[in-house]
Design a protein around this motif. Structure first.
Motif, PDB file in Angstrom:
ATOM      1  N   ALA A 151      -3.925  -6.797  -2.082  1.00 14.63           N
ATOM      2  CA  ALA A 151      -2.723  -6.022  -1.753  1.00 14.63           C
ATOM      3  C   ALA A 151      -3.045  -4.924  -0.735  1.00 14.63           C
ATOM      4  O   ALA A 151      -2.269  -4.711   0.194  1.00 14.63           O
ATOM      5  N   ILE A 152      -4.169  -4.253  -0.899  1.00 12.97           N
ATOM      6  CA  ILE A 152      -4.543  -3.185   0.037  1.00 12.97           C
ATOM      7  C   ILE A 152      -4.667  -3.746   1.450  1.00 12.97           C
ATOM      8  O   ILE A 152      -4.176  -3.145   2.415  1.00 12.97           O
ATOM      9  N   ALA A 153      -5.301  -4.912   1.590  1.00 15.55           N
ATOM     10  CA  ALA A 153      -5.420  -5.542   2.910  1.00 15.55           C
ATOM     11  C   ALA A 153      -4.046  -5.883   3.477  1.00 15.55           C
ATOM     12  O   ALA A 153      -3.783  -5.664   4.666  1.00 15.55           O
ATOM     13  N   CYS A 154      -3.149  -6.382   2.641  1.00 17.91           N
ATOM     14  CA  CYS A 154      -1.782  -6.708   3.066  1.00 17.91           C
ATOM     15  C   CYS A 154      -1.057  -5.454   3.532  1.00 17.91           C
ATOM     16  O   CYS A 154      -0.447  -5.439   4.606  1.00 17.91           O
ATOM     17  N   TYR A 155      -1.111  -4.396   2.730  1.00 20.20           N
ATOM     18  CA  TYR A 155      -0.420  -3.154   3.078  1.00 20.20           C
ATOM     19  C   TYR A 155      -0.961  -2.574   4.385  1.00 20.20           C
ATOM     20  O   TYR A 155      -0.198  -2.102   5.236  1.00 20.20           O
ATOM     21  N   SER A 156      -2.266  -2.617   4.559  1.00 18.33           N
ATOM     22  CA  SER A 156      -2.870  -2.117   5.802  1.00 18.33           C
ATOM     23  C   SER A 156      -2.375  -2.928   6.992  1.00 18.33           C
ATOM     24  O   SER A 156      -2.068  -2.367   8.054  1.00 18.33           O
ATOM     25  N   LYS A 157      -2.300  -4.231   6.825  1.00 17.93           N
ATOM     26  CA  LYS A 157      -1.805  -5.098   7.896  1.00 17.93           C
ATOM     27  C   LYS A 157      -0.364  -4.761   8.269  1.00 17.93           C
ATOM     28  O   LYS A 157       0.049  -4.910   9.418  1.00 17.93           O
ATOM     29  N   CYS A 158       0.405  -4.281   7.298  1.00 10.24           N
ATOM     30  CA  CYS A 158       1.811  -3.909   7.528  1.00 10.24           C
ATOM     31  C   CYS A 158       1.954  -2.500   8.095  1.00 10.24           C
ATOM     32  O   CYS A 158       3.070  -2.052   8.357  1.00 10.24           O
ATOM     33  N   SER A 196       6.460   4.782   0.987  1.00  8.37           N
ATOM     34  CA  SER A 196       5.149   4.935   0.342  1.00  8.37           C
ATOM     35  C   SER A 196       4.983   3.876  -0.739  1.00  8.37           C
ATOM     36  O   SER A 196       5.923   3.161  -1.089  1.00  8.37           O
ATOM     37  N   LEU A 197       3.778   3.785  -1.265  1.00  8.57           N
ATOM     38  CA  LEU A 197       3.488   2.876  -2.363  1.00  8.57           C
ATOM     39  C   LEU A 197       2.241   3.343  -3.089  1.00  8.57           C
ATOM     40  O   LEU A 197       1.505   4.196  -2.594  1.00  8.57           O
ATOM     41  N   ARG A 198       2.042   2.765  -4.260  1.00 10.75           N
ATOM     42  CA  ARG A 198       0.856   3.012  -5.074  1.00 10.75           C
ATOM     43  C   ARG A 198       0.200   1.663  -5.321  1.00 10.75           C
ATOM     44  O   ARG A 198       0.889   0.678  -5.561  1.00 10.75           O
ATOM     45  N   VAL A 199      -1.114   1.644  -5.309  1.00 10.03           N
ATOM     46  CA  VAL A 199      -1.831   0.390  -5.545  1.00 10.03           C
ATOM     47  C   VAL A 199      -3.156   0.702  -6.234  1.00 10.03           C
ATOM     48  O   VAL A 199      -3.785   1.729  -5.957  1.00 10.03           O
ATOM     49  N   LEU A 200      -3.545  -0.168  -7.149  1.00 10.74           N
ATOM     50  CA  LEU A 200      -4.833  -0.005  -7.820  1.00 10.74           C
ATOM     51  C   LEU A 200      -5.963  -0.304  -6.843  1.00 10.74           C
ATOM     52  O   LEU A 200      -5.877  -1.268  -6.068  1.00 10.74           O
ATOM     53  N   ILE A 220       4.342 -11.077  -5.936  1.00  8.56           N
ATOM     54  CA  ILE A 220       4.321 -12.517  -5.724  1.00  8.56           C
ATOM     55  C   ILE A 220       3.964 -13.120  -7.085  1.00  8.56           C
ATOM     56  O   ILE A 220       2.867 -12.898  -7.591  1.00  8.56           O
ATOM     57  N   ASP A 221       4.888 -13.852  -7.685  1.00  5.14           N
ATOM     58  CA  ASP A 221       4.703 -14.387  -9.029  1.00  5.14           C
ATOM     59  C   ASP A 221       4.140 -15.799  -9.055  1.00  5.14           C
ATOM     60  O   ASP A 221       3.797 -16.300 -10.119  1.00  5.14           O
ATOM     61  N   ASP A 222       4.049 -16.432  -7.910  1.00  2.00           N
ATOM     62  CA  ASP A 222       3.507 -17.785  -7.838  1.00  2.00           C
ATOM     63  C   ASP A 222       2.113 -17.721  -7.222  1.00  2.00           C
ATOM     64  O   ASP A 222       1.959 -17.419  -6.039  1.00  2.00           O
ATOM     65  N   PRO A 223       1.072 -18.014  -8.010  1.00  2.00           N
ATOM     66  CA  PRO A 223      -0.295 -17.891  -7.493  1.00  2.00           C
ATOM     67  C   PRO A 223      -0.576 -18.798  -6.292  1.00  2.00           C
ATOM     68  O   PRO A 223      -1.455 -18.500  -5.484  1.00  2.00           O
ATOM     69  N   ALA A 224       0.181 -19.872  -6.120  1.00  2.00           N
ATOM     70  CA  ALA A 224      -0.016 -20.758  -4.972  1.00  2.00           C
ATOM     71  C   ALA A 224       0.322 -20.071  -3.648  1.00  2.00           C
ATOM     72  O   ALA A 224      -0.084 -20.530  -2.581  1.00  2.00           O
ATOM     73  N   TYR A 225       1.058 -18.956  -3.713  1.00  2.00           N
ATOM     74  CA  TYR A 225       1.467 -18.252  -2.496  1.00  2.00           C
ATOM     75  C   TYR A 225       0.655 -16.985  -2.238  1.00  2.00           C
ATOM     76  O   TYR A 225       0.935 -16.268  -1.281  1.00  2.00           O
ATOM     77  N   LEU A 226      -0.324 -16.713  -3.052  1.00  2.00           N
ATOM     78  CA  LEU A 226      -1.178 -15.539  -2.851  1.00  2.00           C
ATOM     79  C   LEU A 226      -2.162 -15.801  -1.718  1.00  2.00           C
ATOM     80  O   LEU A 226      -2.686 -16.915  -1.575  1.00  2.00           O
ATOM     81  N   GLY A 227      -2.407 -14.778  -0.907  1.00  2.00           N
ATOM     82  CA  GLY A 227      -3.399 -14.879   0.149  1.00  2.00           C
ATOM     83  C   GLY A 227      -2.992 -15.752   1.325  1.00  2.00           C
ATOM     84  O   GLY A 227      -3.842 -16.149   2.117  1.00  2.00           O
ATOM     85  N   ARG A 228      -1.709 -16.031   1.453  1.00  2.00           N
ATOM     86  CA  ARG A 228      -1.236 -16.899   2.535  1.00  2.00           C
ATOM     87  C   ARG A 228      -0.269 -16.190   3.479  1.00  2.00           C
ATOM     88  O   ARG A 228       0.407 -16.817   4.275  1.00  2.00           O
ATOM     89  N   GLY A 229      -0.164 -14.858   3.371  1.00  2.00           N
ATOM     90  CA  GLY A 229       0.655 -14.084   4.294  1.00  2.00           C
ATOM     91  C   GLY A 229       2.116 -13.933   3.916  1.00  2.00           C
ATOM     92  O   GLY A 229       2.874 -13.293   4.650  1.00  2.00           O
ATOM     93  N   TYR A 230       2.535 -14.487   2.787  1.00  2.00           N
ATOM     94  CA  TYR A 230       3.935 -14.368   2.390  1.00  2.00           C
ATOM     95  C   TYR A 230       4.299 -12.932   2.002  1.00  2.00           C
ATOM     96  O   TYR A 230       5.394 -12.466   2.303  1.00  2.00           O
ATOM     97  N   ILE A 286      -2.659   6.023  -2.924  1.00  5.25           N
ATOM     98  CA  ILE A 286      -1.331   6.305  -2.382  1.00  5.25           C
ATOM     99  C   ILE A 286      -1.382   5.955  -0.898  1.00  5.25           C
ATOM    100  O   ILE A 286      -2.252   6.427  -0.164  1.00  5.25           O
ATOM    101  N   MET A 287      -0.440   5.100  -0.463  1.00  3.55           N
ATOM    102  CA  MET A 287      -0.384   4.686   0.938  1.00  3.55           C
ATOM    103  C   MET A 287       1.024   4.952   1.464  1.00  3.55           C
ATOM    104  O   MET A 287       1.982   4.981   0.691  1.00  3.55           O
ATOM    105  N   GLY A 288       1.123   5.136   2.770  1.00  3.74           N
ATOM    106  CA  GLY A 288       2.429   5.374   3.371  1.00  3.74           C
ATOM    107  C   GLY A 288       2.487   4.898   4.808  1.00  3.74           C
ATOM    108  O   GLY A 288       1.460   4.744   5.472  1.00  3.74           O
ATOM    109  N   VAL A 289       3.713   4.662   5.269  1.00  4.93           N
ATOM    110  CA  VAL A 289       3.964   4.326   6.666  1.00  4.93           C
ATOM    111  C   VAL A 289       5.220   5.072   7.103  1.00  4.93           C
ATOM    112  O   VAL A 289       6.184   5.187   6.341  1.00  4.93           O
ATOM    113  N   LEU A 290       5.182   5.609   8.315  1.00  5.47           N
ATOM    114  CA  LEU A 290       6.318   6.331   8.887  1.00  5.47           C
ATOM    115  C   LEU A 290       7.059   5.437   9.871  1.00  5.47           C
ATOM    116  O   LEU A 290       6.474   4.514  10.450  1.00  5.47           O
ATOM    117  N   ASP A 291       8.312   5.749  10.098  1.00  6.73           N
ATOM    118  CA  ASP A 291       9.130   4.929  11.001  1.00  6.73           C
ATOM    119  C   ASP A 291       8.485   4.786  12.375  1.00  6.73           C
ATOM    120  O   ASP A 291       8.465   3.706  12.941  1.00  6.73           O
TER     121      ASP A 291
END
Length: 181
Positions: free
Chosen positions: A138-145, A128-132, A97-107, A168-173
């Motif tokens: 981002a971790i909260a977003c990925y967990s929600k997904c 899968s994905l990698r996150v710092l 997300i490159d626009d800071p106005a859209y961070l933390g709003r569920g987009y 390292i995070m992952g989700v299966l079908d």
């Protein structure tokens, strides 16, 4: 290369191919310390962000086989799959997300859910994905997904003069459930 992908829609956004106007929007957004560091980059407040940089950002999206612009009335970022392995039915996810106005709003969550629904509908089994660890938003977003932490890679990124690891995070079908907001 992304022109063969379908346009994906949700209540608030569209995942689509880049258009010419996206370069101007990306240029106007510039660079932001929080966003650059969340990507694992080093922020230099004196480094200019030029039209050439904005064009390169759009070209990078266009050159990916599975990438979309995130459009919430205009360009706000991108989501893509990379490291695709059709034999093992897996891929990796990246989002920005490159626009800071859209961070933390569920987009980000909404864009990821659309992209995952598409990926799993094509027969993929694992994303899968990698996150710092410092990127708690981002971790909260990925967990929600539906992503689960699967492990950690120690000292995998050299950021601002120090080593950081990756989660390292992952989700299966079978674990994925579309959960509209």
């Amino acid at each position: 290369m992304t022109t063969n992908l379908p346009e994906l829609r949700s209540a608030r956004l569209i995942l689509r191919s880049p258009i010419r106007e996206d370069v101007d929007v990306r240029l106007a957004l510039g660079r932001h310390k929080e966003i650059i560091e969340a990507y694992g980059g080093a922020f230099d407040p004196d480094a200019p962000f030029t039209r050439r940089h904005a064009e390169a950002a759009m070209r990078h999206i266009e050159e990916q086989e599975y990438a979309w612009v995130i459009d919430a009335g205009r360009f706000i970022g991108h989501v893509r799959f990379h490291s695709m392995d059709r034999r093992d039915k897996r891929a990796a996810l990246a989002i920005g997300i490159d626009d800071p106005a859209y961070l933390g709003r569920g987009y980000g969550t909404e864009a990821i859910m659309l992209a995952l629904a598409y990926a799993f509908s094509t027969g993929l089994h694992r994303i899968s994905l990698r996150v710092l660890p410092s990127n708690t938003r981002a971790i909260a977003c990925y967990s929600k997904c539906g992503f689960l932490e699967e492990g950690r890679e120690r000292e995998s990124a050299f950021i601002n003069g120090r080593w950081e690891g990756d989660i390292i995070m992952g989700v299966l079908d079978r674990e994925f459930r579309w959960r509209p907001e």
